[in-house]
Design an enzyme around this catalytic site. Structure first.
Site, short mmCIF file in Angstrom:
data_model
loop_
_atom_site.label_atom_id
_atom_site.label_comp_id
_atom_site.label_asym_id
_atom_site.label_seq_id
_atom_site.Cartn_x
_atom_site.Cartn_y
_atom_site.Cartn_z
N GLU A 125 1.12 -0.94 0.34
CA GLU A 125 -0.20 -0.09 0.40
C GLU A 125 0.95 1.19 0.24
OE1 GLU A 125 -1.93 -3.26 1.30
OE2 GLU A 125 -0.07 -3.09 2.04
N PRO A 142 9.77 -14.02 -1.95
CA PRO A 142 8.42 -14.52 0.09
C PRO A 142 8.49 -12.85 -0.36
CG PRO A 142 10.95 -15.74 -0.34
CD PRO A 142 11.14 -14.84 -0.77
N ARG A 143 6.35 -12.80 0.01
CA ARG A 143 6.28 -11.49 0.36
C ARG A 143 6.74 -11.26 1.76
NH1 ARG A 143 3.52 -7.42 -1.76
NH2 ARG A 143 1.64 -6.71 -0.77
N ASN A 174 -0.12 -7.41 -6.80
CA ASN A 174 0.02 -6.64 -7.34
C ASN A 174 1.17 -7.21 -9.11
OD1 ASN A 174 0.04 -3.35 -9.28
ND2 ASN A 174 1.53 -2.72 -7.56
N GLU A 201 3.14 -3.80 -11.62
CA GLU A 201 4.56 -3.51 -11.76
C GLU A 201 4.95 -4.21 -12.86
OE1 GLU A 201 6.14 -3.84 -7.44
OE2 GLU A 201 5.64 -2.55 -6.82
N MET A 253 14.44 -5.88 0.94
CA MET A 253 13.56 -5.13 1.02
C MET A 253 13.16 -3.72 0.18
SD MET A 253 10.90 -6.81 2.26
CE MET A 253 9.79 -6.23 2.84
N GLY A 254 11.94 -3.57 -0.45
CA GLY A 254 12.89 -2.03 -1.65
C GLY A 254 12.92 -2.34 -3.15
N GLU A 255 13.18 -4.16 -3.33
CA GLU A 255 13.35 -4.57 -4.18
C GLU A 255 12.99 -5.24 -5.35
OE1 GLU A 255 18.45 -3.75 -4.36
OE2 GLU A 255 17.49 -5.63 -3.29
#
Length: 421
Positions: free
Chosen positions: A60, A270-271, A336, A339, A310-312
């Site tokens: 989000e 993994p999420r 999503n 992307e 994270m963030g990649e």
């Protein structure tokens, strides 16, 4: 009815604390900053209008980031960004630093919310997607704070869940100032469960307004060169996977190896970060040569790259040739698609896409997305794409076209939000 809800919630506080402790075992960050969740923090000292934007977690927040950037262009606004999860909090700090005021979101309790509002003094509340709480909306109404739902979505499964508690949800939705909803189908579901049609606007999904910078494209190209070993390997990314999916994906990967698809390398993401180590162990225990993105190096015989940072994810999509979007082989509702579509990737998914049903429909009708219900069908679909570059380009271009044709929700949303500033 709201009193009953509040009473139940207060009685549940000990269980909330126990749940936090339990989650902290898997993700130690949950053991920190508890006081913020009860609105105990230093008051915000701001002379500008305060916009409170709530994003539950990473997904989000990333969707809201272009909206945040647009709002930050106004000199008369101070943004307060709240999240529920530590990973979401990390993304806020990494992306925005000190340019926004960030704390965890307050629990949906009247005195906690009163304390939060007193310390932040928001002029408007913007809620991303589905995070609606009765006492939060009621507190905003009591304090004359417009509450707007942004990029709202409502699956049929969620609508039926809300209908079971209509005594709570209907008054809550009737108190919502405005809901900016992604499509007509979701808008109809919101109206069915109590949101007045007059307070409903169909704006599209702001996730389509994704911008990929030249710098990110350059970094993705370099990463792809490295991971593919100068296009020796086709890179298949399985992104945002949930518990129970990794085994299915690894089954498909093993079947591909048995079918002599030797030029394929899997990027498994993994999420949730608390699963990174367990998924790594799963890969190794199945005999695969594993490299971890966090370690920045891998051997030439690497079979699987674990996306354990994270963030990649957007960067890793840009380095890939084929994208599988997770949360869909298990009944989680999917994630999503936009992307990977923005990177012009051919798309694969499991059948459980109810959280993104309309986007999945658009992409499927365009020939960009294929739904696969099992490991064998997933293996067949990946094999076909891995061996046919022209088909990859065809489906990827169709995905990009869908993404481009549905832009514009961000501008519409900003226009409506500005009416309340």
């Amino acid at each position: 009815m709201r009193f009953v809800y509040t009473l139940i919630f207060y009685c549940a506080v000990p269980f909330i604390l126990l749940r936090l402790l339990w989650r902290a075992i898997a993700a130690p960050a949950y053991a920190k900053r508890w006081s913020e969740r009860f609105a105990f923090f230093a008051p915000l000292a701001a002379e500008k209008k305060v916009v409170w934007l709530h994003t539950v977690s990473v997904g989000e927040f990333i969707a809201a980031l272009p909206l945040i950037r647009q709002l930050q262009m106004r000199d008369d606004l101070q943004l307060v960004v709240t999240t529920t999860t530590p990973t979401g909090s990390e993304r806020v700090h990494a992306s925005l630093g000190e340019s926004v005021f960030h704390v965890y979101a307050p629990y949906d309790l009247p005195d906690v919310l009163a304390r939060f509002i007193q310390r932040v003094k928001p002029s408007v509340l913007l809620i991303m997607e589905t995070e609606l709480w009765p006492n939060t909306i009621a507190a905003c109404k009591k304090n004359n704070i417009p509450a707007l739902l942004i990029n709202g979505r409502m699956s049929e499964k969620s609508a039926r869940g809300y209908e079971k508690f209509s005594g709570l949800t209907r008054p809550m939705l009737q108190s919502l100032t405005k809901a900016l909803v992604q499509n007509k189908v979701d808008a109809a579901r919101f109206n069915r469960i109590g949101l007045p049609a007059i307070n409903t606007e169909v704006t599209g999904s702001i996730k389509f307004d994704l911008t990929i910078s030249d710098d990110l494209r350059a970094r993705a190209a370099e990463l792809k060169r490295e991971w593919s070993q100068d296009e020796k390997y086709v890179l298949w990314i399985a992104a945002s996977t949930h518990q129970g999916e990794d085994e299915i994906i690894l089954d498909a990967f093993s079947q591909l190896k048995q079918k002599s698809v030797s030029n394929l390398r899997l990027i498994l993401v993994p999420r949730h970060p608390e699963r990174f180590n367990s998924v790594a162990n799963l890969c190794v225990n199945r005999g695969h040569v594993l490299a971890r993105r966090s370690e920045k190096t891998f051997a030439h015989n690497t079979e699987i790259i674990l996306g354990d940072t994270m963030g990649e994810l957007l960067l890793m999509f840009g380095a890939s040739d084929i994208a599988f979007v997770g949360g869909s082989l298990v009944p989680n509702g999917g994630h999503n698609f936009i992307e990977p579509a923005a990177w012009a990737l051919p798309l694969l998914s499991g059948p459980h896409v109810f959280n993104f049903a309309e986007v999945a429909k658009l992409l499927t009708e365009a020939g960009a997305l294929q739904l696969v219900p099992s490991s064998s069908e997933l293996a067949t679909a990946v094999k076909f794409l891995a061996e046919d570059e022209r088909e990859r380009q065809k489906r990827g271009n169709s995905a990009l076209q869908v993404a481009n044709e549905n832009r514009g929700a961000l501008a519409k949303s900003i226009g409506i939000i500005e009416q309340f500033l």
